[in-house]
Design a protein around this motif. Structure first.
Motif, PDB file in Angstrom:
ATOM      1  N   HIS A  38      56.183  40.348  91.474  1.00  0.00           N
ATOM      2  CA  HIS A  38      56.445  39.962  90.097  1.00  0.00           C
ATOM      3  C   HIS A  38      55.542  40.628  89.068  1.00  0.00           C
ATOM      4  CE1 HIS A  38      59.273  37.048  91.558  1.00  0.00           C
ATOM      5  NE2 HIS A  38      58.358  36.270  92.108  1.00  0.00           N
ATOM      6  N   ASP A  39      54.264  40.846  89.401  1.00  0.00           N
ATOM      7  CA  ASP A  39      53.334  41.345  88.385  1.00  0.00           C
ATOM      8  C   ASP A  39      53.115  42.852  88.467  1.00  0.00           C
ATOM      9  OD1 ASP A  39      51.871  41.446  90.714  1.00  0.00           O
ATOM     10  OD2 ASP A  39      50.069  40.508  89.882  1.00  0.00           O
ATOM     11  N   HIS A  44      59.306  46.888  87.933  1.00  0.00           N
ATOM     12  CA  HIS A  44      60.288  46.603  86.888  1.00  0.00           C
ATOM     13  C   HIS A  44      60.826  47.875  86.252  1.00  0.00           C
ATOM     14  CE1 HIS A  44      59.250  42.537  87.645  1.00  0.00           C
ATOM     15  NE2 HIS A  44      58.007  42.679  87.219  1.00  0.00           N
ATOM     16  N   GLU A  62      66.187  35.424  88.780  1.00  0.00           N
ATOM     17  CA  GLU A  62      65.414  34.296  89.300  1.00  0.00           C
ATOM     18  C   GLU A  62      64.605  33.643  88.189  1.00  0.00           C
ATOM     19  OE1 GLU A  62      61.472  33.469  92.092  1.00  0.00           O
ATOM     20  OE2 GLU A  62      62.451  35.430  92.186  1.00  0.00           O
ATOM     21  N   MET A  63      64.193  34.418  87.184  1.00  0.00           N
ATOM     22  CA  MET A  63      63.238  33.966  86.178  1.00  0.00           C
ATOM     23  C   MET A  63      63.871  33.142  85.068  1.00  0.00           C
ATOM     24  SD  MET A  63      63.044  37.241  87.233  1.00  0.00           S
ATOM     25  CE  MET A  63      62.131  37.719  88.707  1.00  0.00           C
ATOM     26  N   TRP A  89      59.707  32.332  77.045  1.00  0.00           N
ATOM     27  CA  TRP A  89      59.232  33.060  78.225  1.00  0.00           C
ATOM     28  C   TRP A  89      57.743  32.823  78.463  1.00  0.00           C
ATOM     29  CZ3 TRP A  89      61.835  36.302  81.715  1.00  0.00           C
ATOM     30  CH2 TRP A  89      61.008  36.995  82.602  1.00  0.00           C
ATOM     31  N   SER A  92      56.939  29.839  80.450  1.00  0.00           N
ATOM     32  CA  SER A  92      57.696  29.645  81.691  1.00  0.00           C
ATOM     33  C   SER A  92      56.863  29.823  82.953  1.00  0.00           C
ATOM     34  CB  SER A  92      58.874  30.631  81.740  1.00  0.00           C
ATOM     35  OG  SER A  92      58.398  31.967  81.866  1.00  0.00           O
ATOM     36  N   TRP A  94      55.934  32.807  84.141  1.00  0.00           N
ATOM     37  CA  TRP A  94      56.138  34.150  84.686  1.00  0.00           C
ATOM     38  C   TRP A  94      55.152  35.116  84.044  1.00  0.00           C
ATOM     39  CZ3 TRP A  94      58.773  34.743  88.922  1.00  0.00           C
ATOM     40  CH2 TRP A  94      59.749  33.791  89.259  1.00  0.00           C
ATOM     41  N   TYR A 100      58.646  42.757  82.069  1.00  0.00           N
ATOM     42  CA  TYR A 100      60.085  42.656  82.314  1.00  0.00           C
ATOM     43  C   TYR A 100      60.926  43.314  81.230  1.00  0.00           C
ATOM     44  CZ  TYR A 100      59.390  39.497  86.239  1.00  0.00           C
ATOM     45  OH  TYR A 100      59.039  38.966  87.459  1.00  0.00           O
ATOM     46  N   ALA A 116      67.294  30.001  87.993  1.00  0.00           N
ATOM     47  CA  ALA A 116      66.113  29.166  88.204  1.00  0.00           C
ATOM     48  C   ALA A 116      66.484  27.686  88.243  1.00  0.00           C
ATOM     49  CB  ALA A 116      65.090  29.418  87.102  1.00  0.00           C
ATOM     50  N   THR A 205      64.817  39.459  91.647  1.00  0.00           N
ATOM     51  CA  THR A 205      64.133  38.346  92.316  1.00  0.00           C
ATOM     52  C   THR A 205      62.930  38.866  93.088  1.00  0.00           C
ATOM     53  OG1 THR A 205      64.495  36.407  93.750  1.00  0.00           O
ATOM     54  CG2 THR A 205      65.499  38.494  94.449  1.00  0.00           C
TER      55      THR A 205
END
Length: 266
Positions: A38-39, A44, A62-63, A89, A92, A94, A100, A116, A205
């Motif tokens: 994710h990070d 991305h 997914e987010m 966001w 959230s 994330w 993203y 989600a 995801t």
């Protein structure tokens, strides 16, 4: 299985150097799952390039929640910074939206689907099991049956490691059930998107939900056996001998991050 690397440009992370045959296989699939860490910004960027080349009919995130996706679809998306604020966001949990942004830029006006689940549902699966929380249709994704012992043990061990070994192993069964619920919910949302918008559908995801052996691809195969799924995993280290979890594996440099377990090691 294809393993490739991201080119690294002087200006920063590069884009995925995926050959035309691999992209053709993705375009021919009904569902293309693009896994990620994710990070990792490079992941991305790579996802964004593949979205541009695949030209999906819809993108499942997914987010995003159902409500957030509805807001995204209603907005012109000309100002993504404002849109991120509009959907909350930053609140959230994330990583920063800037990571993203390339994915949303590549999406353009393509319809998005939020997969989600509310946190209370995920907590309920931890306490009561995935099948009960999922409700009608749980058997479609195999939630009504216990996992094979070896798979349950492996998944519990992964959860234990992911939580920095800071929680009792006895709690990992609940973590596995929460993960099973999310896999099933993401799969159901993706199949609904396929029925609504047509192929191909792209899914954004984490790699844990993308793996072919027991996550979304396995559940989709169980629920809709004729559905063609191609899984691309963006990872930070190559697996010796290849990685059977994905059809295409794209290896990038690791993200520069602090030790996520440092707080527990003090």
């Amino acid at each position: 299985m294809l393993t490739v690397c991201l080119a690294v440009l002087a200006a920063g992370p590069g884009v995925a150097e995926v050959d035309a045959d691999a992209v053709a296989r993705m375009r021919a699939a009904d569902i293309v799952i693009l896994g990620e860490v994710h990070d990792n910004a490079a992941h991305h960027i790579g996802q964004a390039e593949l979205i541009a080349r695949i030209a999906p009919k819809a993108i499942v995130f997914e987010m995003l929640s159902l409500e957030q996706a509805t807001q995204v679809n209603a907005d012109s998306r000309e100002d993504l910074t404002a849109l991120a604020q509009q959907i909350g966001w930053a609140e959230s949990g994330w990583p920063d939206f800037a990571l993203y942004r390339p994915v949303f830029e590549a999406a353009g006006q393509t319809p998005v689907v939020g997969a989600a689940l509310p946190r209370d549902k995920v907590r309920a699966a931890f306490e009561r099991g995935a099948a009960e929380v999922f409700g009608a249709g749980a058997c479609r994704f195999g939630l009504d049956a216990p996992l094979p012992p070896a798979e349950h043990e492996a998944r519990a061990a992964l959860q234990f490691e992911a939580h920095c070994a800071a929680m009792p192993m006895e709690m990992m069964g609940g973590m596995v059930e929460a993960q099973r619920l999310r896999d099933a919910a993401f799969s159901a949302a993706t199949l609904d998107a396929l029925a609504t918008y047509g192929a191909p559908v792209v899914v954004i995801t984490g790699n844990g939900h993308a793996r072919k052996d027991w996550a979304m691809p396995a559940l989709i195969a169980r629920a809709a056996a004729q559905t063609r799924v191609h899984v691309t995993g963006f990872v930070e280290a190559p697996a010796e001998g290849g990685d059977p979890r994905y059809d295409t594996t794209i290896v990038t440099a690791p993200a520069d991050r602090p030790d996520p377990c440092a707080a527990f090691n003090k």
